[in-house]
Design an enzyme around this catalytic site. Structure first.
Site, PDB file in Angstrom:
ATOM      1  N   GLU A 157       0.832  -1.207   0.000  1.00  0.00           N
ATOM      2  CA  GLU A 157       0.000   0.000   0.000  1.00  0.00           C
ATOM      3  C   GLU A 157       0.871   1.264   0.000  1.00  0.00           C
ATOM      4  OE1 GLU A 157      -4.201  -1.282   1.979  1.00  0.00           O
ATOM      5  OE2 GLU A 157      -2.629  -0.738   3.399  1.00  0.00           O
ATOM      6  N   GLU A 233      -6.964  -7.206  -1.027  1.00  0.00           N
ATOM      7  CA  GLU A 233      -7.524  -7.192   0.326  1.00  0.00           C
ATOM      8  C   GLU A 233      -9.006  -6.877   0.234  1.00  0.00           C
ATOM      9  OE1 GLU A 233      -5.574  -4.770   3.230  1.00  0.00           O
ATOM     10  OE2 GLU A 233      -3.557  -5.468   2.693  1.00  0.00           O
TER      11      GLU A 233
END
Length: 591
Positions: A157, A233
C-alpha cells in the site's frame, strides 16, 4: 509456470482464478496451522496469503529468528501440504495493524536513518541486509522450484504513504536479484493517487477495498488497463482499538460483496480469512487522522477481525455465507469444515502470590542511563515495555503545574514515592499543581508503551517522554531504566522474595490445573490494565477498565496436562484495580 495476462491468471497453461484468504502465521501457533489451513480449503479457497513481519524475524540488528511462531519455512511447507497455493507479501513494511507496520524499532535508534520507506541510504542498507536473509528462503518455495508461492509483493500500500518510485524499483530489483522469478505485484486503494503513487509500470497492480467492487475495478481499469482485476484485500470485517466499540459486519452484506467481486471475473484475497491474535506486545496502533497523526488509537490484543474463521479457528455464520458463494467456483466438492479444539470447563484461578514491580526492578531492568532529557525507549535499548524515569525538582516552590510533553503512551506519576496519578497520550498533560519543599521533590514517571503506529504519517514514532515541565521550566537531570515486556518475562521473577514496597504495579501468580490441554478464554474481573503470561508465553495486553475486549484467547498448545503457571502484571494497582483471580470462560467477550 504461473502467468499473468490481461484476461487473468494461468498455471501450467490452464486458467486459474485465485480464491485466496489471508492467514498470518505469526498470529497463530504452529501446532494450529494445519487446522486453520484446512479450514481455508473447506471455505472454498485455493490459496493462502501471508505477510512477513521484519521486526518479528530480526528483533535486534543481525539477530534473526525463524523458529516457533516465526517458522515461515514450515508454514509454507504446510500450506502446500494442505493443497493451497501461496501469495507472500514480505517486508520491509506490511501495515497489518502490527507494531510499527513490521519495521524494527531499532531502525529508530540508528542516527544514520533519517527517513523510512524511501530511498534514504541508511534505511535501504538495512533493508538490503534483511533481504539477504529473507528472500532466498522465499525463493525456495516458488512454484518455479516445485513449491507453491505464485506471487510476491513489492512493499505494501505504498500509494497511501509516498511516491518514491525509485525506492519501489530498488525493492523489485532486489527481489529479482535474490532469486524471485514469479510475478511481482503491488496493492493499493483504488483511487487515482493511490495507484499513481504506489505502482510500477511492469508490475501487476491490485486493489484493496471492502465494498463497491465494481467501482473499484473500474478505477483500476482506467489507470491500469492491461492488468487483470484482483482485489488483494477484500476487507470482510475490521479490527478494534482500545476504548472504541467492537466492529462487526453483517455476514450477508460481506457475502454479497464477495459475490460481486467474483461475478465480475476478478480474483480475490479475503482479508482476513482467519485473523488470529496479536500476542505479546505486537499489536500496532493507528491515528484518527492518518495524514496528521492526531489522536492515537492503540489496537487490541485480539485480531479476530470478525473474520469468517474466528480467533480460535471455528467456522462462523460468515464462513457459511462465503462457502455458499465460493462453492460455485470450486473445481471439486468442498471438504467439510472441521470443529475447533475443545474448550476447558469454566474455572477460577486464584492469584494468591504477588510481587511489587519496584521490588524486582533490578532483576528485570536494563542498565541505568543518565541524561539531561528523558531518553527514549529506543535509546534505552528496548522495543516495548516499561521505562522508569527519575529526576529531582529543586525547591522551595509554590504550587505550579507539572506537565509531561510527548508522552508515548501512558505514565504513572510518583512524587517522593507517593502515587500522584496517571497521564495518557492525547489526554491532559498536566498531573496537578505541585508545591516543592526546600529539599526538593523526587519525581518518578513509570511509562508504558503501547503499539507503534502502523499506518500514515506517524509511522516510525519513538516511545517514552520528550520533556517534563514544572510551570515553564524544563526538568533536567534524568536517570532511566527500561523493562522489556514479552515472552519469558516471568522467568526473571523471584517468587520466594518477601517484604518490600506497597506501591506501584504488581505481579500476581496462580496455577491452572488441566487434565488435558484445550482452548479457553481468560477474563480478569476487577482488573485494570496489564499483561498476562501462561507458562511464560505472553498472551498480550488486557485493559479491563477500558474495553472493548475483555477476554484473552488462550490456545491449547500453550497448556500441558497438570499444573500451568498464570502470571499477571497489573499496572493500575495504585488505583485499586487488582484482580483476585483469573476466570476461565467458554465464550469470548470482544465487546
Amino acid at each position: 509456470m504461473f502467468e499473468i495476462s490481461t484476461e487473468g491468471f494461468s498455471l501450467g497453461g490452464r486458467p486459474l482464478r485465485l480464491l485466496s484468504g489471508a492467514l498470518h502465521y505469526f498470529r497463530v501457533l504452529p501446532e494450529q496451522w494445519p487446522h486453520r489451513l484446512r479450514q481455508l480449503r473447506a471455505m472454498g479457497l485455493n490459496t493462502v496469503e501471508t505477510y512477513v513481519p521484519w521486526n518479528l524475524h530480526e528483533p535486534r540488528p543481525g539477530v534473526f529468528d525463524f523458529t516457533g511462531i516465526a517458522d515461515l519455512d514450515r508454514f509454507l511447507h504446510e500450506s502446500r501440504e494442505a493443497g493451497l497455493h501461496a501469495i507472500v507479501r514480505p517486508s520491509p513494511y506490511i501495515c497489518a495493524e502490527w507494531d510499527n507496520g513490521g519495521l524494527p524499532w531499532w531502525l529508530l535508534a540508528d542516527p544514520q536513518v533519517r527517513a523510512l520507506r524511501c530511498s534514504d541510504p541508511a534505511y535501504v542498507a538495512h533493508v538490503d541486509r534483511w533481504y539477504d536473509r529473507l528472500v532466498p528462503l522465499l525463493a525456495e518455495h516458488q512454484v518455479t522450484r516445485g513449491g507453491n508461492v505464485l506471487m510476491v509483493q513489492v512493499e505494501n500500500e505504498y500509494g497511501s504513504f509516498g511516491c518514491d518510485t525509485a525506492h519501489l524499483e530498488h525493492l523489485a530489483v532486489s527481489l529479482r536479484s535474490h532469486g524471485i522469478d514469479v510475478p511481482l505485484f503491488t496493492s493499493d486503494g483504488p483511487d487515482d493517487f493511490f495507484l499513481t503513487g504506489g505502482t510500477l509500470p511492469d508490475t501487476l497492480a491490485t486493489v484493496n477495498f471492502g465494498s463497491r467492487a465494481t467501482e473499484a475495478f473500474a478505477s483500476l481499469a482506467r489507470l491500469r488497463p492491461k492488468d487483470p482485476a484482483m482485489c488483494m484485500e477484500f476487507w470482510c470485517g475490521w479490527f478494534d482499538h482500545w476504548g472504541t466499540e467492537h466492529v462487526v459486519r453483517d455476514p450477508r452484506d460481506a457475502a454479497d460483496t464477495l459475490a460481486e467481486i467474483l461475478s465480475s471475473g476478478a480474483s480475490v484475497n479475503i482479508y482476513m480469512a482467519h485473523g488470529g491474535t496479536n500476542f505479546s506486545t505486537w499489536a500496532g496502533a493507528n491515528t484518527e487522522d492518518p495524514a496528521t497523526g492526531e489522536r492515537y488509537l492503540p489496537t487490541v490484543t485480539s485480531y479476530d477481525y470478525d473474520a469468517p474463521i474466528d480467533e480460535r479457528g471455528a467456522a462462523t455464520e460468515k464462513f457459511r455465507a462465503f462457502r455458499e458463494v465460493l462453492a460455485a467456483y470450486a473445481d471439486r466438492p468442498l471438504p467439510e469444515p472441521e470443529p475447533a479444539a475443545p474448550l476447558l470447563p469454566p474455572a477460577r484461578v486464584e492469584l494468591g502470590e504477588s510481587l511489587q514491580l519496584f521490588d524486582v526492578l533490578d532483576a528485570l531492568a536494563g542498565p541505568e542511563r543518565a541524561a539531561p532529557q528523558p531518553p527514549s525507549f529506543e535509546e534505552l535499548g528496548i522495543g516495548q515495555g516499561l521505562a522508569l524515569y527519575e529526576a529531582r525538582v529543586p525547591g522551595p516552590r509554590v504550587p505550579y503545574p507539572l506537565s509531561v510533553q510527548g508522552l508515548a503512551d501512558r505514565a504513572h506519576v510518583y512524587l517522593d514515592g507517593a502515587f500522584a496519578g496517571v497521564l495518557e497520550r492525547d489526554a491532559a498533560e498536566v498531573i496537578a499543581d505541585v508545591a516543592v519543599p526546600q529539599a526538593g521533590v523526587r519525581l518518578e514517571l513509570l511509562v508504558e508503551s503501547m503499539g507503534r503506529v502502523n499506518y500514515g504519517t506517524a509511522l516510525g514514532e519513538s516511545k517514552g517522554v520528550r520533556r517534563v515541565l514544572h510551570t515553564q521550566q524544563q526538568v533536567h537531570g534524568w536517570r532511566a531504566r527500561a523493562v522489556e515486556l514479552g515472552h519469558g518475562t516471568p522467568e526473571r521473577l523471584d517468587w520466594g522474595r518477601s517484604g518490600g514496597t506497597d506501591r506501584g504495579p504488581v505481579f500476581l501468580r496462580g496455577h491452572l490445573e488441566v487434565t488435558e490441554p484445550a482452548d479457553a478464554y481468560l477474563a480478569l474481573p476487577g482488573g485494570g490494565k496489564g499483561y498476562v503470561w501462561v507458562n511464560g508465553f505472553c498472551l498480550g495486553r488486557y485493559w479491563e477498565s477500558r474495553g472493548p475486549q475483555r477476554t484473552l484467547y488462550l490456545p491449547w498448545p500453550l497448556l500441558r496436562a497438570g499444573r500451568n503457571e498464570v502470571v499477571v502484571l497489573e499496572l493500575d494497582a495504585d488505583a485499586g484495580t487488582v484482580p483476585a483471580a483469573v476466570e476461565i470462560r467458554e465464550m469470548p467477550d470482544l465487546g
